[in-house]
Design a protein around this motif. Structure first.
Motif, PDB file in Angstrom:
ATOM      1  N   ARG A  22       0.847  -1.198   0.000  1.00  0.00           N
ATOM      2  CA  ARG A  22       0.000   0.000   0.000  1.00  0.00           C
ATOM      3  C   ARG A  22       0.880   1.245   0.000  1.00  0.00           C
ATOM      4  O   ARG A  22       1.685   1.434   0.888  1.00  0.00           O
ATOM      5  N   ARG A  23       0.725   2.056  -1.032  1.00  0.00           N
ATOM      6  CA  ARG A  23       1.429   3.331  -1.097  1.00  0.00           C
ATOM      7  C   ARG A  23       0.390   4.417  -1.229  1.00  0.00           C
ATOM      8  O   ARG A  23      -0.563   4.302  -1.985  1.00  0.00           O
ATOM      9  N   SER A  24       0.602   5.496  -0.529  1.00  0.00           N
ATOM     10  CA  SER A  24      -0.375   6.571  -0.578  1.00  0.00           C
ATOM     11  C   SER A  24      -0.222   7.421  -1.847  1.00  0.00           C
ATOM     12  O   SER A  24      -1.203   7.918  -2.371  1.00  0.00           O
ATOM     13  N   LEU A  25       0.999   7.592  -2.337  1.00  0.00           N
ATOM     14  CA  LEU A  25       1.230   8.415  -3.518  1.00  0.00           C
ATOM     15  C   LEU A  25       2.040   7.626  -4.544  1.00  0.00           C
ATOM     16  O   LEU A  25       2.860   6.798  -4.182  1.00  0.00           O
ATOM     17  N   PRO A  26       1.849   7.924  -5.826  1.00  0.00           N
ATOM     18  CA  PRO A  26       2.699   7.297  -6.842  1.00  0.00           C
ATOM     19  C   PRO A  26       4.150   7.767  -6.682  1.00  0.00           C
ATOM     20  O   PRO A  26       4.424   8.773  -6.032  1.00  0.00           O
ATOM     21  N   ARG A  27       5.056   7.067  -7.317  1.00  0.00           N
ATOM     22  CA  ARG A  27       6.477   7.386  -7.178  1.00  0.00           C
ATOM     23  C   ARG A  27       6.824   8.753  -7.760  1.00  0.00           C
ATOM     24  O   ARG A  27       7.739   9.413  -7.299  1.00  0.00           O
ATOM     25  N   TRP A  28       6.092   9.209  -8.759  1.00  0.00           N
ATOM     26  CA  TRP A  28       6.410  10.477  -9.404  1.00  0.00           C
ATOM     27  C   TRP A  28       5.774  11.669  -8.670  1.00  0.00           C
ATOM     28  O   TRP A  28       6.095  12.817  -8.937  1.00  0.00           O
ATOM     29  N   ALA A  29       4.864  11.407  -7.734  1.00  0.00           N
ATOM     30  CA  ALA A  29       4.124  12.492  -7.078  1.00  0.00           C
ATOM     31  C   ALA A  29       5.017  13.448  -6.284  1.00  0.00           C
ATOM     32  O   ALA A  29       4.829  14.671  -6.377  1.00  0.00           O
ATOM     33  N   PRO A  30       5.983  12.988  -5.481  1.00  0.00           N
ATOM     34  CA  PRO A  30       6.806  13.968  -4.751  1.00  0.00           C
ATOM     35  C   PRO A  30       7.581  14.903  -5.676  1.00  0.00           C
ATOM     36  O   PRO A  30       7.699  16.097  -5.399  1.00  0.00           O
ATOM     37  N   ILE A  33       5.075  17.454  -7.057  1.00  0.00           N
ATOM     38  CA  ILE A  33       4.696  18.423  -6.024  1.00  0.00           C
ATOM     39  C   ILE A  33       5.842  19.414  -5.800  1.00  0.00           C
ATOM     40  O   ILE A  33       5.610  20.615  -5.658  1.00  0.00           O
TER      41      ILE A  33
END
Length: 94
Positions: A22-30, A33
């Motif tokens: 379970r990951r809250s955000l995709p890998r590219w999201a940080p 942002i």
């Protein structure tokens, strides 16, 4: 003496746990942002600093009083008119 493990016990130990991670955000999201925050900071800095840095230059001049007759004149010139060529125009006799 311990009993040797049965074949069924050995097969159960080879089972792979397939629970999804379970990951809250995709890998590219940080990264996305971070880019958005940097762009917002640059835009805010531009809005604040641009009017101070890029001040328009203003030229001042003297004001002259002009009469209404002078205001209607389109051209005022003094001097002589000197032709560049001379034309020979004969009279037309009809």
């Amino acid at each position: 003496m311990p009993t040797p493990p049965s074949v069924a016990d050995e097969l159960k130990s080879l089972r792979i746990e397939r629970t999804p991670e379970r990951r809250s955000l995709p890998r590219w999201a940080p990264a996305a942002i971070g880019i958005l925050v940097a762009a917002a900071a640059l835009l805010g800095a531009w809005k604040v600093l641009a009017p101070r840095v890029f001040v328009p230059e203003v030229e001042t001049t003297a004001v002259a009083l002009v009469s209404p007759a002078q205001a209607q004149q389109l051209l005022v010139a003094t001097g002589y008119v000197v032709p560049q060529r001379q034309a020979q125009i004969p009279a037309h006799v009809a």
